[in-house]
Design an enzyme around this catalytic site. Structure first.
Site, mmCIF file in Angstrom:
data_model
loop_
_atom_site.group_PDB
_atom_site.id
_atom_site.type_symbol
_atom_site.label_atom_id
_atom_site.label_comp_id
_atom_site.label_asym_id
_atom_site.label_seq_id
_atom_site.Cartn_x
_atom_site.Cartn_y
_atom_site.Cartn_z
ATOM 1 N N ASP A 104 1.976 9.026 0.123
ATOM 2 C CA ASP A 104 3.341 8.895 0.645
ATOM 3 C C ASP A 104 4.088 10.157 0.257
ATOM 4 O O ASP A 104 3.675 10.865 -0.671
ATOM 5 C CB ASP A 104 4.058 7.666 0.077
ATOM 6 C CG ASP A 104 5.142 7.130 1.015
ATOM 7 O OD1 ASP A 104 5.112 5.950 1.364
ATOM 8 O OD2 ASP A 104 6.030 7.938 1.423
ATOM 9 N N LYS A 163 7.870 7.730 -4.234
ATOM 10 C CA LYS A 163 7.301 6.386 -4.120
ATOM 11 C C LYS A 163 5.934 6.283 -4.795
ATOM 12 O O LYS A 163 5.648 5.301 -5.474
ATOM 13 C CB LYS A 163 7.204 5.968 -2.646
ATOM 14 C CG LYS A 163 8.559 5.573 -2.069
ATOM 15 C CD LYS A 163 8.469 5.029 -0.642
ATOM 16 C CE LYS A 163 9.861 4.583 -0.179
ATOM 17 N NZ LYS A 163 9.914 4.209 1.235
ATOM 18 N N ASN A 192 5.190 5.160 11.543
ATOM 19 C CA ASN A 192 5.397 5.989 12.721
ATOM 20 C C ASN A 192 4.079 6.298 13.424
ATOM 21 O O ASN A 192 2.998 6.219 12.832
ATOM 22 C CB ASN A 192 6.132 7.288 12.347
ATOM 23 C CG ASN A 192 5.308 8.142 11.404
ATOM 24 O OD1 ASN A 192 4.431 8.898 11.843
ATOM 25 N ND2 ASN A 192 5.557 8.009 10.105
ATOM 26 N N CYS A 250 -10.206 2.072 19.107
ATOM 27 C CA CYS A 250 -9.495 2.888 18.113
ATOM 28 C C CYS A 250 -8.012 2.884 18.456
ATOM 29 O O CYS A 250 -7.600 2.325 19.473
ATOM 30 C CB CYS A 250 -10.066 4.310 18.043
ATOM 31 S SG CYS A 250 -9.339 5.487 19.218
ATOM 32 N N CYS A 256 -7.412 4.335 21.895
ATOM 33 C CA CYS A 256 -8.122 3.791 23.058
ATOM 34 C C CYS A 256 -7.171 3.215 24.101
ATOM 35 O O CYS A 256 -7.500 3.131 25.276
ATOM 36 C CB CYS A 256 -9.111 2.704 22.627
ATOM 37 S SG CYS A 256 -10.708 3.357 22.093
ATOM 38 N N CYS A 260 19.369 2.344 12.848
ATOM 39 C CA CYS A 260 18.659 1.927 11.634
ATOM 40 C C CYS A 260 17.818 0.684 11.911
ATOM 41 O O CYS A 260 18.319 -0.315 12.412
ATOM 42 C CB CYS A 260 19.695 1.637 10.548
ATOM 43 S SG CYS A 260 19.072 0.776 9.113
#
Lengths: 441, 441
Positions: free
Chosen positions: B103, B126, B183, B225, B228, B249
């Site tokens: 992270d 983190k 993300n 995957c 795919c 947010c």
């Protein structure tokens, strides 16, 4: 002079030691010190320093209309073990108004395979350790702890009183009780208290082989209570011979307990804040990732007298609602005053008539009672009457269960089944007839 | 004398202060100090002081045969946020051998609505904060941290190398990667690395309105995957207009993230320790308590060249297995040596024949390649061949999805669909014919 020199040296030494201790205190993270200041009002401001921004975003996302209302709610968590501690932490992080924790156990290293407690808390009482950690995580939550076993006589009374006056302002009951206990006696104690107080609660459980669990919403009189039928558990298709014997150490996993706590608190949020659908019974079978659900109607032959009382109360509420609907219809048709009067009189007579109409489960239950208890939480100020809705009298717990769910033990044979079903048929017909007559007026 | 008196008073004052500071240090719990000593070997002994007794009980309960083997496994967790931190804590409490955390974010007060991090950790990275807490909870787990963004070029190479040599002994790859990122870019980076390294991983995700999530097992070449098809998410029947806009947010809940982490780690345990069924795709819709599942075959037209290579590898492995089966049949029938020789020659010719048989997706993919990369993790030392199994060539991702699941965006139109389906038909027929002939020998 030598004395002064010695004293000065001593002072220097002490000052150094003090500085060292102070530096230890500041460099070390403080688990139970003031982690953050209290926040007077939940804000939706999107800044890194706002612990509520991601929760208040639920409003912008169209999920919850009134997230900040969570501060008005009080929830009791009974049992602060593998499920209860995570449940309490989730509610704390969600900013619940007040948490009331019950447990009488101590933290042990053997609990470290579940989330929440940490090794340094070994030996502390679970409620005390939980209170410290939770207050540190979110100082805005009021946390009240009770370090006793709720199943003993004196403690049970204290438990009842705590629940009855556990609201945020102390003038009313808690909004919900979450049962996270690990034994039958404690569940029955919560069930008895909730039936008597007409208090909604959610029961939760995890199997002793650690690979299944469930949650079950219980609304006295409206859904099956914990005593209406043998408790339901998730069927696992595992050889029964491999399952726990008396005295064998139960297995547990942080995963299963985390999932059950998550489902429990998620349904608690839905129940309190009024979004989504609150699931009545939700099972979790970890080996197959199977999640059976089902609806559970109360059992009119339940041996719990307060359950039967609550069933009558609930049917009464339903009747009042139905009568109000008929009155509304009458009013909306703008009929003449004398006709309206006639209809309201009919409704009154109809209701009165029903009160003395049928042989009711009340008589059967009353025989077991030592004295007739008029309950002070009876908002409708009515006597126990037979106002059961026919469709609800058919006990769903007797029918085949949803796939993947089974009774934890066999249900005892019921001798009054035939009698009850006769009553159902009779009530159903009469009710339809009378409703038709009323509407025809 | 007055000086001595003053000095003595000063000493007394310092001694009191020191005692206070010392008592603060001892009464205060130490979050990152030595919580308990290391344990050399997992024991099943049922005593309060054994942190593994409830896990080892899984053996006695007949759930897991080899629980202590968990110490041999190494798992990488990419993203230590709301899902990743709880995932890491669960694995730590389960006594996993080694955890590798990635992270590049810092802890903020805005993260306090999820489990794990505490207010005093605000501002810490983190991975650093997680390492301290996790080591304190279970000092037996090896915890390695990487504080960088895996999507940049240099970091991606480092990430690949870490995965490739991340086993307990450092001589092999990690046993599993868990993606807990938030993300698309990071997921694609993990996907690319895993396809190239032939590394199994489980992807996880939580919706931006906080009320749904999913986990998805990806075995390169065997299951779809991440590239795919457009990623699958749980359909929620919520008005799309209320959903997140760019820059708004995202909402989050400790409940949804706790449930997703629980399901993720539960399937990780099933995968590593070989019990129950590992679910390929499991969704969670919190509003309805709905848990859709589905199987996902890889897409032969996947634009990832390593995905297509792994699909060929996987089909090769399947062929080898099938050939071995036929050989076993031959041997078991105890046929004459010359006949066995004939059959093995046929099998060899058959395999060789298939190698140069069909127009393959390889050619299409090869055009996009700048150079042909012979891969060092190719255990079978084979070239890219068209040994696709016909039933797998039919891309299930094009078909209707399981109820409650939808693509996160529309799939681009594919121009080569017709050509591919022709190939499928051709392969299917030839293969059946040849297998029938072989068995008939």
């Amino acid at each position: 002079m030598s004395t002064i020199k010695e004293l000065k040296a001593k002072i220097k030494q002490l000052e150094e030691e003090l500085a060292l201790e102070k530096s230890r205190n500041t460099t070390k993270a403080e688990p139970h010190g003031p982690g953050r200041d209290k926040i007077a009002k939940m804000s939706a401001e999107v800044v890194d320093s706002n612990p509520y921004s991601r929760l208040m975003a639920l409003k912008r996302m169209g999920i919850v209309n009134n997230y900040e209302q969570i501060r008005d709610f009080s929830v009791a968590v009974v049992g602060v073990g593998g499920v209860g501690s995570v449940t309490a932490e989730m509610l704390t992080r969600c900013g619940i108004g007040k948490l009331i924790l019950f447990d009488y156990d101590k933290v042990e290293l053997a609990n470290m395979n579940r989330l929440f407690f940490q090794p340094h808390q070994s030996g502390m009482s679970k409620v005390e350790a939980a209170q410290k950690t939770l207050s540190f995580i979110n100082p805005d939550v009021i946390i009240e702890t009770h370090n006793y076993n709720i199943t003993t006589m004196a403690n049970f009374d204290n438990f009842m009183e705590t629940i009855r006056t556990g609201s945020i302002d102390g003038n009313g009951p808690v909004n919900l009780i979450l049962s996270c206990v690990d034994n039958f006696e404690a569940r029955m104690a919560i069930n008895d208290a909730c039936n008597e107080l007409n208090q909604n609660w959610i029961e939760s459980g995890v199997s002793e082989n650690a690979v299944s669990g469930h949650i079950q919403l219980i609304k006295p009189g409206e859904t099956a209570c914990f005593g209406c039928a043998p408790p339901l558990v998730v069927a696992e298709n595992i050889d029964e011979k491999t399952l726990k014997r008396e005295g064998v150490c139960a297995a547990s996993l942080p995963t299963t307990m985390g999932v059950v706590a998550g489902l429990l608190v998620q349904n608690t949020l839905k129940y309190l804040l009024g979004f989504g659908n609150v699931t009545e019974y939700l099972g979790y079978s970890a080996l197959q990732d199977f999640f059976p659900t089902m609806l559970m109607k109360p059992n009119p032959q339940c041996t719990g007298r307060y359950c039967v009382e609550r069933q009558a109360d609930y049917q009464h509420v339903r009747w009042i609602r139905k009568i109000k609907l008929v009155v509304c219809e009458v009013v909306n048709r703008q009929i003449s005053p004398w006709r309206c009067d006639l209809q309201l009189t009919s409704l009154y007579l109809f209701t009165f008539h029903r009160r003395n109409w049928h042989p009711t489960p009340k008589e059967e239950v009353a025989e077991e009672k030592e004295e007739e208890i008029k309950h002070d939480t009876n908002d409708w100020a009515i006597e126990l009457v037979d106002e059961t809705n026919p469709e609800d009298l058919v006990s769903k717990v007797d029918e085949s269960l949803a796939p993947g769910i089974k009774h934890s033990y066999d249900k005892p044979v019921e001798s009054k089944g035939e009698e009850a079903s006769e009553t159902v048929g009779h009530t159903e017909e009469s009710m339809d007839d009378l409703m038709a007559k009323l509407k025809g007026l």
